[in-house]
Design an enzyme around this catalytic site. Structure first.
Site, PDB file in Angstrom:
ATOM      1  N   CYS A  94      23.869  44.570 114.203  1.00  0.00           N
ATOM      2  CA  CYS A  94      23.384  43.599 113.213  1.00  0.00           C
ATOM      3  C   CYS A  94      24.179  43.631 111.904  1.00  0.00           C
ATOM      4  O   CYS A  94      25.302  43.159 111.881  1.00  0.00           O
ATOM      5  CB  CYS A  94      21.889  43.768 113.001  1.00  0.00           C
ATOM      6  SG  CYS A  94      21.139  42.297 112.273  1.00  0.00           S
ATOM      7  N   ARG A 128      16.374  32.336 108.782  1.00  0.00           N
ATOM      8  CA  ARG A 128      16.628  33.586 109.507  1.00  0.00           C
ATOM      9  C   ARG A 128      16.415  33.358 111.003  1.00  0.00           C
ATOM     10  O   ARG A 128      15.551  32.575 111.402  1.00  0.00           O
ATOM     11  CB  ARG A 128      15.702  34.695 109.004  1.00  0.00           C
ATOM     12  CG  ARG A 128      15.912  35.040 107.537  1.00  0.00           C
ATOM     13  CD  ARG A 128      15.192  36.318 107.152  1.00  0.00           C
ATOM     14  NE  ARG A 128      15.801  37.489 107.755  1.00  0.00           N
ATOM     15  CZ  ARG A 128      16.937  38.046 107.325  1.00  0.00           C
ATOM     16  NH1 ARG A 128      17.568  37.545 106.286  1.00  0.00           N
ATOM     17  NH2 ARG A 128      17.440  39.107 107.921  1.00  0.00           N
ATOM     18  N   HIS A 194      18.402  44.821 117.926  1.00  0.00           N
ATOM     19  CA  HIS A 194      17.674  45.992 117.444  1.00  0.00           C
ATOM     20  C   HIS A 194      16.656  46.379 118.506  1.00  0.00           C
ATOM     21  O   HIS A 194      16.528  45.743 119.533  1.00  0.00           O
ATOM     22  CB  HIS A 194      16.872  45.652 116.180  1.00  0.00           C
ATOM     23  CG  HIS A 194      17.688  45.310 114.990  1.00  0.00           C
ATOM     24  ND1 HIS A 194      18.345  46.247 114.238  1.00  0.00           N
ATOM     25  CD2 HIS A 194      17.909  44.124 114.385  1.00  0.00           C
ATOM     26  CE1 HIS A 194      18.945  45.651 113.220  1.00  0.00           C
ATOM     27  NE2 HIS A 194      18.705  44.363 113.287  1.00  0.00           N
TER      28      HIS A 194
HETATM   29  N1  GLN Z   1      21.660  41.290 106.320  1.00  0.00           N
HETATM   30  C1  GLN Z   1      22.031  40.742 107.549  1.00  0.00           C
HETATM   31  C2  GLN Z   1      21.428  39.380 107.856  1.00  0.00           C
HETATM   32  O1  GLN Z   1      20.308  39.094 107.473  1.00  0.00           O
HETATM   33  C3  GLN Z   1      21.747  41.751 108.643  1.00  0.00           C
HETATM   34  C4  GLN Z   1      20.304  42.021 108.907  1.00  0.00           C
HETATM   35  C5  GLN Z   1      20.074  43.120 109.893  1.00  0.00           C
HETATM   36  O2  GLN Z   1      20.837  44.092 109.999  1.00  0.00           O
HETATM   37  N2  GLN Z   1      18.975  43.015 110.618  1.00  0.00           N
HETATM   38  O3  GLN Z   1      22.099  38.593 108.472  1.00  0.00           O
END
Ligand code: GLN
Length: 246
Positions: A94, A128, A194
């Site tokens: 990620c 997101r 994840h």
């Molecule tokens: N900050 C990054 C995003 O939101 C990665 C987030 C994460 O590692 N879950 O794209």
């Protein structure tokens, strides 16, 4: 007995959704085969040597990435690129895959330079991309279903120097539109998964360990199979929860 040297990048800063659990899986699965993992925790200011066989960088939020990005480029990237070119095994998750690429433009519009280990760029989008993620991944000629959870604003675009880890069956993946998830080059894997990733997908753990042992010893290894019944149940449950038929 082989000792595998793991460089764990920014364990304190980059540990979103218990991504550190991936390290526990690598250590246990290696110990069950009579080998051992020697872990170097590489935080801000530390310059790791290029002769680690295994490298790991977990996820983090934009503010965590902003804290470590400059140090990554200055103190870690040269050794990481040399190790990747030399055949070391690496896993980036990620925020980790974003920082392993050339650049990440975060939600606030700031551009962070990355380590340049993976030929990809990332830019945050308006919404997101969140939820269960199921992909068909291909590594070393084996294709299998891999499960996890994603939560990222970043949209990642791959360059010609890497290929996707797999195709999205359910969820968003790299950008929500291409159908691609993750990135692979040589023995380097990047992913948005994840969960953490490795407890539910032990063949990815064993692939990384096999690569690391090969890199360390110079000879191919067959890792002794483990029962993995609980792991299979956890993976089946994640597949069912995503509404995917397998
Ligand atoms: N900050 C990054 C995003 O939101 C990665 C987030 C994460 O590692 N879950 O794209």
């Amino acid at each position: 007995m082989t000792t595998i040297r793991l460089c764990h990048l920014y364990p304190a800063q980059m540990n979103f959704y218990a991504d550190r659990g991936n390290i526990a899986v690598l250590a246990r699965r290696l110990a069950w085969r009579g080998h051992q993992l020697e872990i170097t925790e590489s935080g801000p200011g530390h310059e790791p040597s290029a002769d680690h066989e295994l490298w790991y960088l977990g996820g983090g939020q934009d503010r965590d990435q902003t804290l470590v990005a400059g140090d990554l480029v200055d103190n870690k990237a040269p050794a990481m690129r040399a190790a990747a070119d030399d055949g070391a095994a690496m896993l980036f998750v990620c925020g980790g895959i974003q920082l392993a690429g050339h650049s990440y433009i975060g939600v606030d519009g700031e551009t962070l330079a990355g380590a340049g280990v993976l030929d990809l760029t990332t830019m945050a989008g308006p919404e997101r991309l969140i939820g269960d993620l199921v992909i068909d991944a291909e590594i070393d000629g084996r294709t299998d279903t891999v499960v996890g959870y994603e939560n990222h604003a970043g949209r990642t675009t791959l360059g010609v120097g890497c290929r996707p880890l797999g195709r999205v069956i359910s969820g968003h993946g790299n950008d929500g539109t291409s159908g691609f998830e993750g990135a692979v080059r040589d023995r380097v894997i990047g992913t948005y998964l994840h969960g953490p990733l490795l407890p539910k997908n032990p063949w990815i753990a064993d692939t990384l360990l096999g690569w690391a042992i090969e890199h360390r010893t110079g000879s191919t290894v067959e890792l002794e199979p483990l029962p993995d019944e609980l792991e299979a149940q956890a993976r089946a449950r994640a597949i069912a929860r995503a509404g995917v038929e397998r």
